[in-house]
Scaffold this motif. Structure first.
Motif, PDB file in Angstrom:
ATOM      1  N   ARG A   1       0.811  -1.217   0.000  1.00  0.00           N
ATOM      2  CA  ARG A   1       0.000   0.000   0.000  1.00  0.00           C
ATOM      3  C   ARG A   1       0.844   1.267   0.000  1.00  0.00           C
ATOM      4  NH1 ARG A   1      -5.102   0.749   0.724  1.00  0.00           N
ATOM      5  NH2 ARG A   1      -5.370  -1.434   1.357  1.00  0.00           N
ATOM      6  N   GLY A   2       1.950   1.265   0.696  1.00  0.00           N
ATOM      7  CA  GLY A   2       2.788   2.460   0.770  1.00  0.00           C
ATOM      8  C   GLY A   2       2.288   3.427   1.832  1.00  0.00           C
ATOM      9  N   THR A   3       2.584   4.704   1.661  1.00  0.00           N
ATOM     10  CA  THR A   3       2.185   5.715   2.640  1.00  0.00           C
ATOM     11  C   THR A   3       0.662   5.889   2.626  1.00  0.00           C
ATOM     12  OG1 THR A   3       2.524   7.448   0.994  1.00  0.00           O
ATOM     13  CG2 THR A   3       4.362   6.966   2.463  1.00  0.00           C
ATOM     14  N   PRO A   4       0.091   6.354   3.721  1.00  0.00           N
ATOM     15  CA  PRO A   4      -1.375   6.503   3.779  1.00  0.00           C
ATOM     16  C   PRO A   4      -1.918   7.386   2.651  1.00  0.00           C
ATOM     17  CG  PRO A   4      -0.436   6.728   5.968  1.00  0.00           C
ATOM     18  CD  PRO A   4       0.721   6.680   5.025  1.00  0.00           C
ATOM     19  N   GLU A   5      -3.044   6.989   2.107  1.00  0.00           N
ATOM     20  CA  GLU A   5      -3.672   7.729   1.023  1.00  0.00           C
ATOM     21  C   GLU A   5      -4.242   9.062   1.548  1.00  0.00           C
ATOM     22  OE1 GLU A   5      -4.379   3.256   0.463  1.00  0.00           O
ATOM     23  OE2 GLU A   5      -4.420   4.726   2.103  1.00  0.00           O
ATOM     24  N   TYR A   6      -4.361  10.008   0.651  1.00  0.00           N
ATOM     25  CA  TYR A   6      -4.888  11.331   1.016  1.00  0.00           C
ATOM     26  C   TYR A   6      -5.843  11.789  -0.074  1.00  0.00           C
ATOM     27  CZ  TYR A   6      -5.098  16.326   2.079  1.00  0.00           C
ATOM     28  OH  TYR A   6      -5.535  17.590   2.372  1.00  0.00           O
ATOM     29  N   ALA A   7      -6.981  12.387   0.351  1.00  0.00           N
ATOM     30  CA  ALA A   7      -7.963  12.822  -0.649  1.00  0.00           C
ATOM     31  C   ALA A   7      -8.799  13.969  -0.108  1.00  0.00           C
ATOM     32  CB  ALA A   7      -8.881  11.658  -1.031  1.00  0.00           C
ATOM     33  N   PHE A   8      -9.269  14.803  -1.021  1.00  0.00           N
ATOM     34  CA  PHE A   8     -10.218  15.845  -0.646  1.00  0.00           C
ATOM     35  C   PHE A   8     -11.139  16.172  -1.815  1.00  0.00           C
ATOM     36  CE2 PHE A   8      -6.420  18.352  -1.932  1.00  0.00           C
ATOM     37  CZ  PHE A   8      -6.968  19.150  -2.940  1.00  0.00           C
ATOM     38  N   ILE A   9     -12.314  16.704  -1.458  1.00  0.00           N
ATOM     39  CA  ILE A   9     -13.280  17.194  -2.433  1.00  0.00           C
ATOM     40  C   ILE A   9     -13.108  18.708  -2.543  1.00  0.00           C
ATOM     41  CG2 ILE A   9     -15.731  17.371  -3.047  1.00  0.00           C
ATOM     42  CD1 ILE A   9     -16.227  15.011  -1.088  1.00  0.00           C
ATOM     43  N   GLU A  10     -13.014  19.193  -3.760  1.00  0.00           N
ATOM     44  CA  GLU A  10     -12.928  20.637  -3.990  1.00  0.00           C
ATOM     45  C   GLU A  10     -14.253  21.094  -4.600  1.00  0.00           C
ATOM     46  OE1 GLU A  10      -9.244  22.826  -5.488  1.00  0.00           O
ATOM     47  OE2 GLU A  10     -10.571  22.866  -7.249  1.00  0.00           O
ATOM     48  N   SER A  11     -15.119  21.640  -3.761  1.00  0.00           N
ATOM     49  CA  SER A  11     -16.451  22.036  -4.221  1.00  0.00           C
ATOM     50  C   SER A  11     -16.504  23.467  -4.730  1.00  0.00           C
ATOM     51  CB  SER A  11     -17.466  21.861  -3.091  1.00  0.00           C
ATOM     52  OG  SER A  11     -17.039  22.554  -1.926  1.00  0.00           O
ATOM     53  N   GLY A  12     -15.428  24.212  -4.569  1.00  0.00           N
ATOM     54  CA  GLY A  12     -15.319  25.584  -5.059  1.00  0.00           C
ATOM     55  C   GLY A  12     -13.898  26.042  -4.864  1.00  0.00           C
ATOM     56  N   LEU A  13     -13.555  27.168  -5.434  1.00  0.00           N
ATOM     57  CA  LEU A  13     -12.194  27.668  -5.350  1.00  0.00           C
ATOM     58  C   LEU A  13     -11.777  27.849  -3.893  1.00  0.00           C
ATOM     59  CD1 LEU A  13      -9.774  28.573  -7.029  1.00  0.00           C
ATOM     60  CD2 LEU A  13     -10.668  30.920  -6.911  1.00  0.00           C
ATOM     61  N   GLY A  14     -10.782  27.064  -3.458  1.00  0.00           N
ATOM     62  CA  GLY A  14     -10.288  27.144  -2.092  1.00  0.00           C
ATOM     63  C   GLY A  14     -11.172  26.481  -1.065  1.00  0.00           C
ATOM     64  N   ASN A  15     -12.272  25.843  -1.495  1.00  0.00           N
ATOM     65  CA  ASN A  15     -13.204  25.202  -0.571  1.00  0.00           C
ATOM     66  C   ASN A  15     -13.024  23.688  -0.668  1.00  0.00           C
ATOM     67  OD1 ASN A  15     -15.255  24.556   1.155  1.00  0.00           O
ATOM     68  ND2 ASN A  15     -16.908  25.330  -0.146  1.00  0.00           N
ATOM     69  N   THR A  16     -12.271  23.102   0.262  1.00  0.00           N
ATOM     70  CA  THR A  16     -11.957  21.675   0.196  1.00  0.00           C
ATOM     71  C   THR A  16     -12.395  20.961   1.473  1.00  0.00           C
ATOM     72  OG1 THR A  16      -9.724  21.974   1.111  1.00  0.00           O
ATOM     73  CG2 THR A  16      -9.977  22.100  -1.299  1.00  0.00           C
ATOM     74  N   THR A  17     -12.751  19.695   1.324  1.00  0.00           N
ATOM     75  CA  THR A  17     -13.147  18.842   2.449  1.00  0.00           C
ATOM     76  C   THR A  17     -12.417  17.512   2.330  1.00  0.00           C
ATOM     77  OG1 THR A  17     -15.368  19.824   2.447  1.00  0.00           O
ATOM     78  CG2 THR A  17     -15.062  17.768   3.677  1.00  0.00           C
ATOM     79  N   GLN A  18     -11.607  17.185   3.321  1.00  0.00           N
ATOM     80  CA  GLN A  18     -10.877  15.921   3.299  1.00  0.00           C
ATOM     81  C   GLN A  18     -11.837  14.756   3.545  1.00  0.00           C
ATOM     82  OE1 GLN A  18      -7.367  15.900   5.764  1.00  0.00           O
ATOM     83  NE2 GLN A  18      -7.064  13.691   5.550  1.00  0.00           N
ATOM     84  N   VAL A  19     -11.646  13.648   2.817  1.00  0.00           N
ATOM     85  CA  VAL A  19     -12.489  12.460   2.969  1.00  0.00           C
ATOM     86  C   VAL A  19     -11.603  11.216   3.032  1.00  0.00           C
ATOM     87  CG1 VAL A  19     -14.571  13.395   1.898  1.00  0.00           C
ATOM     88  CG2 VAL A  19     -12.813  12.366   0.462  1.00  0.00           C
TER      89      VAL A  19
END
Length: 473
Positions: free
Chosen positions: A95-113
């Motif tokens: 697997r390697g290092t932990p996965e990272y993800a986020f949703i970008e719903s608008g410019l500069g508006n992100t939510t990590q999931v």
């Protein structure tokens, strides 16, 4: 009353008395098995060590190899007639290092999931991937969209398990194709990557991994595939409805390596009458890497080991040779199950029965059978023996992935069927840990398996074309 009729009635009376005596004998033997499992069982303490001292056991990992050596030592300590390791080449994916993800719903508006790479996936490019998202409910809908819509997008498969289906494995089967083949089909349409809704009824923050396949796609065409938690999937779907331009970013560093050698772990009690006829009980020793694999399938491993220990503890010597097989690589290749069956065929070994536990360590409810009509009808006659232990479900159906390759030539296959309503809360996720397993439920499952093996050993019907002496008490 004529003499012939008297003799016939006497025969029926004696036959009925014999059948009653046998049923009583079987009931007493099964009671001994349950008493030993519940009072002096080893399955829970074995699972404690396997889960908490060794941990995850993904094929090709150091944990898997440590588990091979430790389970062999435990089988040696039981005092079986034979214990050995059967070499098998297995895939190695890290697997390697932990996965990272986020949703970008608008410019500069992100939510990590929360996400996790699917087993066998390629990594994202350095720096990750960010792209617009196309949500679909399955592979057929994806194909209908075509390359014009899908190219350079992240395909989001969001078909959930069907809540109205009582049988949770049926619900799992209804949506797991998008996890297994989604990346392959999306890559054919030029997608940049794939997200798959975790296959669970729960709405939580645990992403569930699992095997996936690229088919015969060349490495250059393969795209990264990840599972997203169900809460993350619900959020992403909602944001896409509000803004179709919503983007998703994820980064993964997983990698596939060349195959490495591992082993099936096998132990045997040699039969007293039919030593050249084999019965198998087993589970898979490998697990996914997010949790410690206590339910999937540490429970099946220790229950299968316990079957042979229980037989020795209650002083039962089987007529057939009974083997416990701890299969390697069920999760991402089935190499262990295929290797065991191939070696058995090459040696001309005759397997008459195989039982697998791979549905978690929950309260046992019964068994499913893949068998001929005669043996299934025989099994139905044993229901009254199991009903005192609240085991009542005996159905036709699948058995287990690892014993599947043994099918044919009259072999009766069976799968332990525990209560499955909570199984997919833990399946392939980080919360599949030792604390999720109940000691008493685990021990009841081991006793139930042992009881079925005992009955099969005494009464199993051979295929009609095989002529041999009947079983004797």
């Amino acid at each position: 009353m004529n003499k012939v009729l008297k003799h016939f009635l006497l025969f029926l009376f004696l036959l009925g008395g014999y059948a009653f005596a046998k049923a009583q004998q079987d009931s007493i033997q099964i009671r001994k098995i349950y008493d030993e499992a519940l009072k002096n069982g080893h399955s829970y303490q074995w699972l404690d060590y396997l889960s908490n001292q060794i941990g995850s056991r993904l094929s090709g990992s150091s944990g898997a190899e440590e588990a091979v050596q430790w389970t062999k030592e435990q089988l040696d300590s039981i005092g079986l007639d034979k214990v050995w390791l059967q070499p098998v080449m297995v895939p190695k994916w890290v697997r390697g290092t932990p996965e990272y993800a986020f949703i970008e719903s608008g410019l500069g508006n992100t939510t990590q999931v929360p996400i996790c790479a699917l087993g066998g996936s390629v990594a994202t490019p350095n720096g990750g991937i960010k792209a617009q998202v196309v949500e679909v409910q399955g592979i057929e809908e994806l194909k209908q969209l075509g390359i014009e819509v899908v190219k350079d997008k992240i395909v989001f498969f969001n078909r959930p398990m069907q809540d109205e289906l009582i049988l949770t494995f049926q619900a799992y089967g209804g949506c797991v194709d998008q996890r297994y083949a989604g990346a392959m089909e999306a890559a054919k349409l030029g997608a940049a990557g794939v997200l798959v809704r975790s296959v669970t009824h729960s709405i939580d923050d645990y992403p569930h991994t699992g095997s996936m396949s690229y088919g015969d796609l060349p490495n250059s065409k393969r795209i990264p595939a990840a599972a997203i938690s169900t809460k993350g999937a619900e959020l992403l779907s909602t944001l896409l409805k509000l803004n179709k331009e919503t983007k998703f970013f994820y980064s993964m560093s997983c990698k596939n390596y060349a195959d490495v050698q591992s082993y099936n772990v096998i132990g045997e009690i040699t039969g007293t009458q039919f030593s050249d006829k084999f019965m198998v009980v087993g589970g898979h020793l490998d697990s996914w890497d997010l949790g410690d694999g206590s339910h999937d399938d540490g429970a099946g491993v220790v229950q299968s080991m316990e079957v042979l220990r229980l037989m020795k503890a209650v002083g039962y010597r089987p007529k057939h040779s009974i083997r416990v097989v701890l299969f390697m690589n069920e999760e991402n290749g089935l190499r262990g199950g295929n290797k065991y069956a191939a070696v058995a065929r090459a040696k001309g070994e005759k397997h008459v029965f195989a039982l697998e536990s791979d549905s978690g360590g929950f309260t046992p409810r019964g068994f499913s059978f893949d068998s001929d009509d005669r043996n299934f009808n025989l099994v139905l006659q044993w229901k009254t023996l199991f009903e005192p232990y609240l085991i009542h479900s005996f159905t036709r159906g699948g058995s287990g992935a690892d014993i599947g390759p043994l099918k044919g030539d009259g072999t009766v296959l069976a799968g332990l069927r525990p209560d499955s309503q909570r199984y997919f809360d833990y399946h392939h996720a980080a919360n599949d840990t030792f604390d999720a397993v109940n000691k008493r439920e685990l021990e009841l499952g081991a006793a139930t398996m042992t009881s079925l093996v005992y009955l099969m050993d005494n009464y199993i019907m051979k295929p009609a074309q095989i002529i041999e002496a009947p079983l004797k008490d």
